[in-house]
Scaffold this active site. Structure first.
Site, mmCIF file in Angstrom:
data_model
loop_
_atom_site.group_PDB
_atom_site.id
_atom_site.type_symbol
_atom_site.label_atom_id
_atom_site.label_comp_id
_atom_site.label_asym_id
_atom_site.label_seq_id
_atom_site.Cartn_x
_atom_site.Cartn_y
_atom_site.Cartn_z
ATOM 1 N N CYS A 88 16.131 34.023 -68.939
ATOM 2 C CA CYS A 88 15.658 32.662 -68.673
ATOM 3 C C CYS A 88 16.320 31.634 -69.584
ATOM 4 C CB CYS A 88 14.139 32.609 -68.786
ATOM 5 S SG CYS A 88 13.332 33.626 -67.513
ATOM 6 N N GLU A 112 10.239 30.587 -65.258
ATOM 7 C CA GLU A 112 11.359 29.696 -65.543
ATOM 8 C C GLU A 112 12.424 29.763 -64.459
ATOM 9 O OE1 GLU A 112 10.406 31.751 -69.582
ATOM 10 O OE2 GLU A 112 10.148 32.173 -67.451
ATOM 11 N N CYS A 157 12.894 34.563 -72.318
ATOM 12 C CA CYS A 157 13.680 35.763 -72.608
ATOM 13 C C CYS A 157 15.167 35.423 -72.472
ATOM 14 C CB CYS A 157 13.294 36.874 -71.626
ATOM 15 S SG CYS A 157 13.778 36.527 -69.913
ATOM 16 N N HIS A 162 10.705 35.366 -62.873
ATOM 17 C CA HIS A 162 9.994 34.762 -64.000
ATOM 18 C C HIS A 162 9.723 33.296 -63.657
ATOM 19 C CE1 HIS A 162 11.466 37.733 -67.341
ATOM 20 N NE2 HIS A 162 11.085 38.364 -66.237
#
Length: 150
Positions: free
Chosen positions: A88, A57, A85, A55
């Protein structure tokens, strides 16, 4: 931090989200900032890497830690186009980020206030979190991406 600076960093995160869309990834972008300078930037790379943890992040946090030579990212702020999420948000806490700013709220999986708030869940460290910065601009690439997929 001045609003002009906040907007600048979120626009930079949006540039990363556009790069993700160009690569047919979910269009999420992130920039990690320390002392007024962008330390790291990233966009989602889950599909191209085959890595479910890739992801935006996570990639920005990893790159920032590598550049600083330390896992503690005290004094750093993460700007991300979509509410993080659980993975993260947890990484933001584990990395000891000082601040997290996101654009679009994620009503089904967001863990910075929408569904849960892992950034302020009375862990050893909490991350100051602010959502909704440039929300419409950040939501638009996501809506377009998913409309094409459906």
């Amino acid at each position: 931090m001045a609003m002009a600076d906040e907007l600048f960093y979120m626009r930079e995160a949006l540039l990363e989200a556009r790069r993700a869309a160009d690569e047919d990834e979910v269009p999420v972008g992130a920039v990690l900032v320390k002392d007024g300078a962008i330390l790291a930037r990233a966009h989602n790379r889950v599909v191209q890497s085959g890595d479910p943890t890739a992801h935006a992040e996570m990639l920005a946090i990893r790159e920032g830690a590598k550049k600083l030579g330390a896992w503690r990212l005290d004094g750093c702020a993460l700007y991300v186009t979509l509410e993080p999420c659980a993975m993260c948000a947890g990484a933001a806490v584990a990395a000891r980020l000082t601040r997290l700013v996101f654009g679009a709220h994620e009503r089904t999986t967001g863990c910075c206030g929408s569904v849960l708030d892992l950034t302020d869940a009375m862990f050893l460290h909490t991350v100051a979190c602010c959502g909704g910065l440039m929300e419409e601009e950040c939501a638009a690439p996501l809506a377009s991406y998913f409309a094409k997929k459906r």
